[in-house]
Design an enzyme around this catalytic site. Structure first.
Site, mmCIF file in Angstrom:
data_model
loop_
_atom_site.group_PDB
_atom_site.id
_atom_site.type_symbol
_atom_site.label_atom_id
_atom_site.label_comp_id
_atom_site.label_asym_id
_atom_site.label_seq_id
_atom_site.Cartn_x
_atom_site.Cartn_y
_atom_site.Cartn_z
ATOM 1 N N ASP A 136 -18.916 79.611 52.405
ATOM 2 C CA ASP A 136 -17.541 80.027 52.144
ATOM 3 C C ASP A 136 -17.415 81.514 51.834
ATOM 4 O OD1 ASP A 136 -16.852 77.355 52.396
ATOM 5 O OD2 ASP A 136 -17.107 76.968 50.260
ATOM 6 N N ASP A 138 -16.665 76.874 47.337
ATOM 7 C CA ASP A 138 -17.826 76.866 46.447
ATOM 8 C C ASP A 138 -19.142 77.226 47.143
ATOM 9 O OD1 ASP A 138 -17.908 74.529 47.973
ATOM 10 O OD2 ASP A 138 -19.214 73.567 46.524
ATOM 11 N N ASP A 166 -11.740 74.594 50.767
ATOM 12 C CA ASP A 166 -12.897 73.884 51.268
ATOM 13 C C ASP A 166 -12.765 72.450 50.751
ATOM 14 O OD1 ASP A 166 -15.636 73.568 52.113
ATOM 15 O OD2 ASP A 166 -16.201 73.722 50.010
#
Ligand code: ADP
Ligand code: MG
Length: 343
Positions: free
Chosen positions: A240, A236, A44
């Site tokens: 996700d 995080d 990410d």
């Protein structure tokens, strides 16, 4: 052989202990084994490669004053815990009266809609403006653009910027040195911001403007493309969680990370430092090396003693040593998994 049965679980325990000393919590020995075999890393952007603490860098209002636009956005975002929201609230000079806000809706990967003073406010990216039926103006500034519309009228945009974590580029380089063949960045942010970050930290491939479900699809495609690779996903956010579950090894940030991400992950980095992924991979490789040493040592000695016994050369005491003595040596070797020198 005793040596085999006792030393192998012990080596994994020592490896998990060694990893936790470096701030890497591994939820089981199977994930330690997976860590050693990672060949593809998907990550990410916001909060993982970048710090995730945005600040307002420009305000371009259409009809209101700059402060009024910020106040409107901050009010609409007053119930959100997205990093972008926090930056808007911080930029607002006036105290925010949350009683003016109702009907808040969080639209994942797009932004927020809310009723502020009985007016329908949308704050988010271009996709959200399309949803609201408003044409947004492009911005020449680099950064994440928060467009604002009120009752179907475009009110302007606020540019917020995030900074890349200082260790991100080194961490990616060390992962590659540690055997990772491909790195992919997945983000909901704008293509321009994504391209800039990917280039600075030297990521092989990136996908931008993704919704949480798109991230899942892309990881599934990557897996089809390279079925032989063990895939790790590092992230995080709440968004996700599904990808963290899907990847072979899900790695979550422990400080900035959401509870959902930590729950869905297999490995947690306690200090949010990406370097720890490369450290974890070294610890895992070292652990597997020691496991292999112990397997060959324990079975090898047994086999030799069996042979010597059959030929009548070995006596009972030597056989006892081959069992208990080798167990002690294998245990001592297992303890080495706790100590790995990393940069
Ligand atoms: P990432 O995948 O990088 O963690 P998100 O999926 O959380 O990003 O968000 C993707 C994009 O959607 C952001 O870059 C931003 O443009 C927009 N966005 C999401 N939530 C908000 C919010 N609360 N306020 C404004 N914009 C938002
Ligand atoms: Mg994120």
């Amino acid at each position: 052989p005793c040596a085999l049965v006792v030393s192998i679980p012990l080596t994994f325990f020592a490896g998990i202990g060694g990893a936790s000393r470096k701030g890497i919590l591994v939820k089981g020995s199977n994930y330690l084994e997976m860590l050693a075999r990672i060949r593809m890393v998907a990550l990410d952007k916001t909060g993982t490669l970048t710090r995730g603490d945005f600040s307002v860098t420009a305000v371009h209002p259409e009809m209101l004053s700059e402060q009024e636009l910020i106040e409107l956005a901050a009010l609409a975002e007053s119930y959100s815990d997205h990093p972008v929201s926090a930056s808007l609230r911080n930029a607002c000079a006036k105290p925010l009266d949350k009683a003016r806000v109702s009907n808040v809706e969080n639209i994942a990967g797009e932004g927020i809609s809310a009723t502020v003073d009985n007016r329908m406010v949308y704050a988010g990216n271009e996709k959200l403006m399309q949803r609201a039926g408003v044409t947004s103006k492009p911005c020449e500034k680099s950064g994440t653009i928060v467009h604002i519309a009120v009752d179907g009228v475009y009110m302007g945009h606020i540019v917020v910027s995030d900074s890349i974590k200082p260790q991100s580029a080194d961490a990616i380089a060390r992962m590659k040195a540690g055997g990772v063949k491909k790195t992919v960045m997945l983000t909901g942010d704008h293509r321009c911001v994504a391209a800039e970050v990917a280039q600075i930290v030297n990521i092989d491939e990136f996908h931008a403007e993704l919704l949480p479900t798109d991230k899942v699809k892309i990881v599934e495609e990557l897996r089809k493309e390279h079925p032989e690779y063990t895939i790790a996903f590092i992230g995080d956010g709440i968004n996700d969680a599904p990808v963290l579950k899907l990847a072979d090894v899900g790695i979550a940030m422990g400080l900035a990370g959401s509870d959902a991400a930590m729950e869905a992950s297999d490995v947690i980095l306690m200090n949010d430092n990406l370097m720890a992924v490369a450290d974890g991979m070294s610890v895992a490789r070292n652990t597997l090396k020691i496991v292999m040493q112990n397997i060959f040592f324990a079975i090898g000695v047994k086999f030799i003693m069996l042979l010597l016994g059959a030929l009548g050369v070995a006596n009972m005491w030597e056989a006892v040593f081959a069992d208990v003595g080798v167990t002690v040596l294998a245990i001592l070797n297992a303890m080495r998994a706790m100590h790995v020198k990393t940069k």
